[in-house]
Scaffold this active site. Structure first.
Site, PDB file in Angstrom:
ATOM      1  N   SER A 108      61.242  32.659  20.323  1.00 32.06           N
ATOM      2  CA  SER A 108      60.439  32.762  19.099  1.00 32.06           C
ATOM      3  C   SER A 108      60.472  31.397  18.439  1.00 32.06           C
ATOM      4  CB  SER A 108      61.022  33.827  18.163  1.00 32.06           C
ATOM      5  OG  SER A 108      60.968  35.095  18.761  1.00 32.06           O
ATOM      6  N   LYS A 182      53.904  36.421  17.573  1.00 28.98           N
ATOM      7  CA  LYS A 182      55.297  36.847  17.417  1.00 28.98           C
ATOM      8  C   LYS A 182      55.713  36.805  15.952  1.00 28.98           C
ATOM      9  CE  LYS A 182      59.470  38.139  18.233  1.00 28.98           C
ATOM     10  NZ  LYS A 182      60.418  37.531  19.176  1.00 28.98           N
ATOM     11  N   LYS A 250      64.836  32.814  10.596  1.00 30.93           N
ATOM     12  CA  LYS A 250      64.014  31.742  11.170  1.00 30.93           C
ATOM     13  C   LYS A 250      62.577  32.210  11.382  1.00 30.93           C
ATOM     14  CE  LYS A 250      63.820  31.803  15.397  1.00 30.93           C
ATOM     15  NZ  LYS A 250      63.955  31.861  16.869  1.00 30.93           N
TER      16      LYS A 250
END
Length: 322
Positions: A108, A182, A250
């Site tokens: 990711s 994503k 994140k």
């Protein structure tokens, strides 16, 4: 579009390289080994590769060396900085990748970095696909991951035999679009986890049997994949990670922290729910629980409601605020 190789991907001929053998990466590499592919691994801590070596994987000494002995290299690492280091920097994959080689980043990561890697790969006569995944450790183990493919459509299609061993790929657009998909996925799952956490805490405070609550609502509008994957884990205080909570910070940050110097104002999106989810996952990290699975978000809601918990995690053997 001309595919990277004139022949199909087959286990007896196609050489696979792999970087990133944590919870997800190890399970995914195992799937490819089980499908009969030759898999070589680069690991900064070689001892972590022992299990995969016992299953037939080989070990090399650098990312550049891995690229030299591979036709297709997968990366599944922690942060965009790790992707950059392993792909673009000295002794990285692009330094050793042969013309026509392919890099598939399942981390990711950031859409801009995916576009940079794609351009750098094409400049060397290679290809790059950003293909982050969703489904956690269970999806990785069972080969049921949702895979978001970004890059050249022909290359993504050509890679389909490998993706089929891991789950189901959906081509979502040009380079960077896989990563954008994503991030959107994480925004959605973050909201689901918040709702599930609060629903469980409320149900328990109201005097309901929480397992009965989940059974009652799972077939209705409140049911979700988040509930199927994480509901029982939350109830049992099983916070073993399929994906680390710190990585959720994140991922959500790449969605809500887009206002940078020179940023195109048309790309700025106001995401109040995602911002709140990021704050709550950040609280997990601040509590020392960043290595818990994302289902540990319920611990933050329980803390806010003043509940002292007995945690089922292996890290702690006593009652504590978890």
């Amino acid at each position: 579009m001309e595919t990277p190789y004139p022949i199909s991907i087959v286990p007896t001929k196609t050489r696979i390289g792999w970087i990133g053998i944590g919870v997800m990466g190890a399970a995914m590499a195992t799937r490819l080994l089980a499908a009969g592919y030759s898999v070589a691994i680069y690991a900064r801590s070689p001892s972590k590769a022992l299990d995969l070596q016992s299953k037939g994987a080989s070990l090399v000494n650098s990312a550049s060396e891995l690229a030299q002995v591979s036709d297709i290299v997968f990366t599944m690492v922690g942060h965009p900085s790790d992707v950059r280091q392993n792909v673009l920097e000295k002794n990285g994959l692009l330094q050793g990748l042969n013309p026509g080689g392919v890099i598939v980043d399942t981390t990711s990561s950031h859409p801009d970095l995916a576009r940079e890697i794609f351009a750098a790969a094409r400049a060397k006569g290679c290809w790059a696909v950003d293909a982050p995944v969703s489904g956690g450790d269970i999806g990785a183990r069972d080969g049921k991951l949702a895979i978001f493919g970004g890059g050249d459509a022909g290359v993504v299609k050509w890679l389909s035999p490998l993706f089929e061993a891991l789950g189901k790929v959906t081509y979502v657009g040009e380079a960077g679009c896989g990563q954008s998909c994503k991030i959107a996925n994480q925004i959605a799952i973050g909201g689901n986890l918040m709702g599930l956490s609060e629903g469980l805490v409320f149900a328990e405070r109201a005097g309901l049997d929480v397992k009965q609550f989940v059974e009652a609502v799972r077939g209705g509008a409140a049911g979700s994949m988040a509930m199927e994957l994480f509901g029982e884990r939350m109830i049992e205080r099983d916070f073993r990670p399929g994906g680390f909570a710190e990585y959720m910070v994140k991922d959500l940050g790449m969605g809500v922290d887009v206002v940078e110097e020179g940023e195109d104002v048309e790309r700025i999106v106001v995401l109040p729910g995602a911002a709140l989810a990021k704050q709550l996952f950040s609280a997990m990290v601040a509590n020392g629980d960043g290595k818990f699975g994302t289902q540990g978000l319920i611990s933050v809601v329980q803390r806010l409601n003043g509940k002292l918990l007995g945690c089922g995690c292996a890290r702690v053997r006593r009652r504590h605020w978890c």
